[in-house]
Design an enzyme around this catalytic site. Structure first.
Site, PDB file in Angstrom:
ATOM      1  CG  ASP A   1      -1.659  -0.696   4.893  1.00 39.22           C
ATOM      2  OD1 ASP A   1      -2.492  -1.405   4.301  1.00 39.22           O
ATOM      3  OD2 ASP A   1      -1.622   0.540   4.800  1.00 39.22           O
TER       4      ASP A   1
ATOM      5  CB  VAL B   1       4.726  11.114   8.857  1.00 34.74           C
ATOM      6  CG1 VAL B   1       3.729  10.719   9.945  1.00 34.74           C
ATOM      7  CG2 VAL B   1       6.120  10.619   9.202  1.00 34.74           C
TER       8      VAL B   1
ATOM      9  N   GLY C   1      -0.286   8.060   3.199  1.00 33.46           N
ATOM     10  CA  GLY C   1      -0.892   6.980   2.419  1.00 33.46           C
ATOM     11  C   GLY C   1       0.142   6.026   1.867  1.00 33.46           C
TER      12      GLY C   1
ATOM     13  CB  ALA D   1       2.108   1.507   4.310  1.00 33.70           C
ATOM     14  N   GLY D   2       4.203   4.160   5.837  1.00 42.89           N
ATOM     15  CA  GLY D   2       5.521   4.309   6.456  1.00 42.89           C
ATOM     16  C   GLY D   2       5.607   3.627   7.817  1.00 42.89           C
TER      17      GLY D   2
ATOM     18  CB  SER E   1       2.218  -0.413   7.993  1.00 42.77           C
ATOM     19  OG  SER E   1       1.046   0.235   8.397  1.00 42.77           O
TER      20      SER E   1
ATOM     21  CE  LYS F   1      -0.120   1.487   1.351  1.00 43.03           C
ATOM     22  NZ  LYS F   1      -1.117   2.405   0.967  1.00 43.03           N
TER      23      LYS F   1
HETATM   24  P1  ATP Z   1      -1.222   4.060   5.670  1.00 43.57           P
HETATM   25  O1  ATP Z   1      -0.786   4.198   4.237  1.00 43.57           O
HETATM   26  O2  ATP Z   1      -0.916   2.668   6.249  1.00 43.57           O
HETATM   27  O3  ATP Z   1      -2.592   4.551   5.949  1.00 43.57           O
HETATM   28  P2  ATP Z   1       0.103   6.500   6.382  1.00 43.57           P
HETATM   29  O4  ATP Z   1       1.238   6.654   5.423  1.00 43.57           O
HETATM   30  O5  ATP Z   1      -1.118   7.275   6.042  1.00 43.57           O
HETATM   31  O6  ATP Z   1      -0.227   4.973   6.544  1.00 43.57           O
HETATM   32  P3  ATP Z   1       1.889   6.582   8.617  1.00 43.57           P
HETATM   33  O7  ATP Z   1       2.901   7.593   8.238  1.00 43.57           O
HETATM   34  O8  ATP Z   1       2.252   5.161   8.480  1.00 43.57           O
HETATM   35  O9  ATP Z   1       0.547   6.930   7.819  1.00 43.57           O
HETATM   36  O10 ATP Z   1       1.415   6.766  10.148  1.00 43.57           O
HETATM   37  C1  ATP Z   1       0.691   7.818  10.567  1.00 43.57           C
HETATM   38  C2  ATP Z   1       0.429   7.808  12.071  1.00 43.57           C
HETATM   39  O11 ATP Z   1       1.108   6.777  12.794  1.00 43.57           O
HETATM   40  C3  ATP Z   1       0.895   9.111  12.642  1.00 43.57           C
HETATM   41  O12 ATP Z   1      -0.125   9.553  13.487  1.00 43.57           O
HETATM   42  C4  ATP Z   1       2.143   8.776  13.420  1.00 43.57           C
HETATM   43  O13 ATP Z   1       2.292   9.593  14.552  1.00 43.57           O
HETATM   44  C5  ATP Z   1       1.921   7.325  13.832  1.00 43.57           C
HETATM   45  N1  ATP Z   1       3.181   6.556  13.893  1.00 43.57           N
HETATM   46  C6  ATP Z   1       3.546   5.703  14.850  1.00 43.57           C
HETATM   47  N2  ATP Z   1       4.728   5.128  14.580  1.00 43.57           N
HETATM   48  C7  ATP Z   1       5.143   5.607  13.391  1.00 43.57           C
HETATM   49  C8  ATP Z   1       6.293   5.379  12.590  1.00 43.57           C
HETATM   50  N3  ATP Z   1       7.271   4.532  12.949  1.00 43.57           N
HETATM   51  N4  ATP Z   1       6.371   6.035  11.405  1.00 43.57           N
HETATM   52  C9  ATP Z   1       5.374   6.879  11.019  1.00 43.57           C
HETATM   53  N5  ATP Z   1       4.271   7.136  11.759  1.00 43.57           N
HETATM   54  C10 ATP Z   1       4.140   6.514  12.930  1.00 43.57           C
END
Ligand code: ATP
Length: 283
Positions: free
Chosen positions: A135, A94, A97, A99-100, A102, A8
């Protein structure tokens, strides 16, 4: 079963204030893109819950958000956990931002709902997902939506007119909790025109949406990181993006394009600068 978990983007992100429970009240216009992880769910003969991913640093146990979603699912259904092997082919950057994690969790809920023929509605899946992360409820259905509260109060919006998206995640990552802790003390330069974006969506005015995109967390980034995000946004605009912004708590910056040729040019220019660069479409 194979299922896709779309990333997203935040077309807008506003922080309205801190709540007595310590969370922040947010107002965000969210948009799914085609860029997605692919999850495969298989029964495991030994009764264990396992996660495998192509990224060695992600948890392969209950700490993985995909596994947490499965545990919350069985808890909500009043069932004992079953043997399940979840394989995740990660494409969504990862800590970006986007939501990977989630989205992976939401994909597991959708898949289990179908595999077990439970027939839960998206709203019921969202309530289970809420216990995994704020999310996750949005990621259950995705598309274009207004997310309020912690992100779990959802209102569907008219879909963003189809367009190309170029996004770039710089080589550093952002600590989401640290940025939320900082946002209260930051003097915000401006706020997103959320109502204006919603009106532009209703009018199917892509340019009107793109011009109004804004994320208050850009003001909370440390100076060097903010300048890197600004550089990416400048390249996107120079290459013809209709608008550019940062997603979530960053650091991914993205631009919307109505021309594939211009989007490809932006992708090439950013690829030379570093970070992870993607050309995708809205879904
Ligand atoms: P958001 O946009 O919801 O804030 P994000 O994009 O910043 O999310 P993600 O990549 O969703 O962050 O997740 C980051 C954290 O979640 C990391 O510390 C990672 O180790 C942990 N995590 C647990 N499971 C997963 C997964 N299936 N995919 C990615 N990260 C995961």
């Amino acid at each position: 079963m194979e299922v896709r978990a779309h990333a997203k983007l935040n077309l807008t992100l506003d922080v309205l204030g801190r709540r007595p429970d310590g969370y922040h009240d947010l107002r965000m216009v969210m948009q799914s893109v085609a860029l997605a992880d692919v999850l495969t769910l298989e029964e495991s003969g030994d009764g264990e819950l396992r996660v495998r991913t192509n990224l060695h640093f992600l948890p392969n146990n209950e700490k993985n958000l995909a596994a947490q979603a499965a545990l919350r699912w069985w808890e909500a259904r009043g069932q004992v956990p079953r043997g399940l092997e979840i394989t995740i082919e990660k494409s969504v950057p990862v800590c970006a931002g986007m939501a990977g994690g989630s989205s992976d969790a939401a994909a597991v809920l959708r898949a289990l709902n179908e595999l077990e023929g439970a027939g839960l509605s998206p709203a019921q899946l969202a309530r289970i997902g809420e216990r995994v992360g704020s999310d996750v409820p949005y990621c259950v259905t995705g598309g274009t939506a207004l997310a309020e509260g912690r992100g779990e109060v959802l209102t569907p919006l008219p879909p963003l007119p189809p367009c190309w998206v170029v996004l770039c995640k710089p080589e550093f990552s952002i600590s989401t909790p640290a940025l939320f802790a900082k946002i209260d003390s930051v003097k915000l330069r401006c706020r997103p025109d959320t109502q204006g974006v919603i009106a532009a969506l209703e009018a199917q005015d892509l340019v009107g949406v793109a011009r109004r995109m804004y994320n208050v967390f850009e003001d909370a980034l440390p100076e060097r990181q903010r300048s890197r995000v600004n550089d990416i946004k400048n390249v996107l605009i120079q290459c013809g993006a209709l608008g550019a912004s940062m997603s979530g708590t960053g650091p991914t910056a993205f631009g919307l394009f109505d021309s594939e040729a211009l989007a490809r040019e932006a992708q090439e220019r950013l690829t030379g600068v570093g970070g992870e660069v993607f050309l995708t479409r809205t879904v």
